[in-house]
Design an enzyme around this catalytic site. Structure first.
Site, PDB file in Angstrom:
ATOM      1  N   GLU A 127       0.751  -1.056   0.027  1.00  0.00           N
ATOM      2  CA  GLU A 127       0.192  -0.034   0.324  1.00  0.00           C
ATOM      3  C   GLU A 127       0.500   1.438  -0.339  1.00  0.00           C
ATOM      4  O   GLU A 127       2.094   1.264   1.306  1.00  0.00           O
ATOM      5  CB  GLU A 127      -1.043  -0.120   1.328  1.00  0.00           C
ATOM      6  N   LYS A 150      -9.533   1.977  -1.858  1.00  0.00           N
ATOM      7  CA  LYS A 150      -9.664   1.481  -0.642  1.00  0.00           C
ATOM      8  C   LYS A 150     -11.517   2.104   0.155  1.00  0.00           C
ATOM      9  O   LYS A 150     -11.907   3.632   0.147  1.00  0.00           O
ATOM     10  CB  LYS A 150      -8.922   2.333   0.682  1.00  0.00           C
ATOM     11  N   CYS A 172      -4.577  -2.675   3.564  1.00  0.00           N
ATOM     12  CA  CYS A 172      -4.736  -2.762   4.761  1.00  0.00           C
ATOM     13  C   CYS A 172      -5.857  -2.667   5.909  1.00  0.00           C
ATOM     14  O   CYS A 172      -6.750  -4.040   6.447  1.00  0.00           O
ATOM     15  CB  CYS A 172      -4.229  -0.902   5.320  1.00  0.00           C
TER      16      CYS A 172
END
Length: 258
Positions: free
Chosen positions: A40, A111, A146
């Site tokens: 990421e 995300k 994440c």
């Protein structure tokens, strides 16, 4: 199927342009892999909030161009981690780029779960809305980033969409490394899927990174795990084990809720 997870050490003394060039070389070195995965926000650092605005780029900006060329040269499917994307409206997103072996941008993912509570990414970036899968020739990839790892409903949605291999790019902090390993194994077990989770080494804005990129099979067994520094974790695995596991232990068929 062979996957190579490139656990990049994000050094604050290395310029973003230099890191792009270096990472492109690392990707090219993975020729022969079926999938290469990056972490990421590796160009800038997941906790380098003060640099998000200055280092934000268009979707088809310098990182896109460098990674497209590297994927093409290596002839690999490349999950290029994520970038700070600046949309035309000015909104920033934490956006994943996936390239096919011809260098074409095959898919993107913004995300969904932004980390930071009342600061950082949570206040600086827009949230994605869409679950994203990628039809790889050997398996169906489900994309997550994440903090998403803490939300099992996202992964169940990916499985419902056909995902068999769950790919997580991250900049996960060292102080919560135990959670990283635990959650990667949990997502594999509950979804009877492979989990390929690629993190970073080094420190982002003074926040030490966990490293310990990990590959977990559908039974929750750890096939490979990196250390804390920069490392390339390469593992061979059999994508057909997902279907076999789901047939032999059909827990997903017993779902009642959701």
């Amino acid at each position: 199927m062979r996957a190579s997870l490139i656990q990049i050490d994000v050094d604050p003394d290395e310029s973003v342009n230099s890191r792009r060039s270096r990472v492109a070389s690392l990707v090219r070195d993975q020729a022969g892999a079926d999938l290469v995965v990056l972490p990421e926000l590796w160009p800038v650092g997941a906790f380098a909030y003060d640099s998000f605005g200055t280092e934000a780029e268009a979707l088809r900006g310098p990182t896109h161009d460098a990674m497209a060329a590297a994927a093409h040269d290596a002839g690999v499917w490349l999950h290029a981690g994520s970038i700070v994307e600046r949309e035309d409206s000015g909104t920033l997103y934490n956006t994943t780029l996936v390239f096919s072996p011809d260098g074409a941008l095959a898919q993107t993912y913004r995300k969904i779960h932004r980390f930071g509570f009342d600061k950082g990414e949570a206040t600086m970036m827009g949230a994605g809305k869409d679950l994203v899968t990628v039809p790889h020739p050997s398996t169906v990839l489900g994309l997550a980033t994440c903090y998403d790892l803490r939300f099992p409903e996202l992964f169940r949605g990916l499985v419902d969409a056909g995902a068999e291999t769950l790919v997580v790019s991250a900049g996960w902090p060292e102080r919560r490394r135990a959670h990283w390993t635990l959650l990667a194994q949990a997502r594999a077990v509950e979804n009877q899927a492979y989990v390929l989770a690629c993190g970073t080494g080094g420190a982002h804005a003074g926040v030490p990174q966990a490293g310990h990129s990990i590959v977990v099979d559908p039974w929750g067994e750890v096939l490979a795990e990196a250390g804390s520094g920069e490392e390339i974790l390469t593992v061979d695995f059999d994508p057909s084990a997902v279907a076999t596991t789901r047939e032999r232990f059909p827990a997903l068929k017993d779902r009642v809720l959701g």
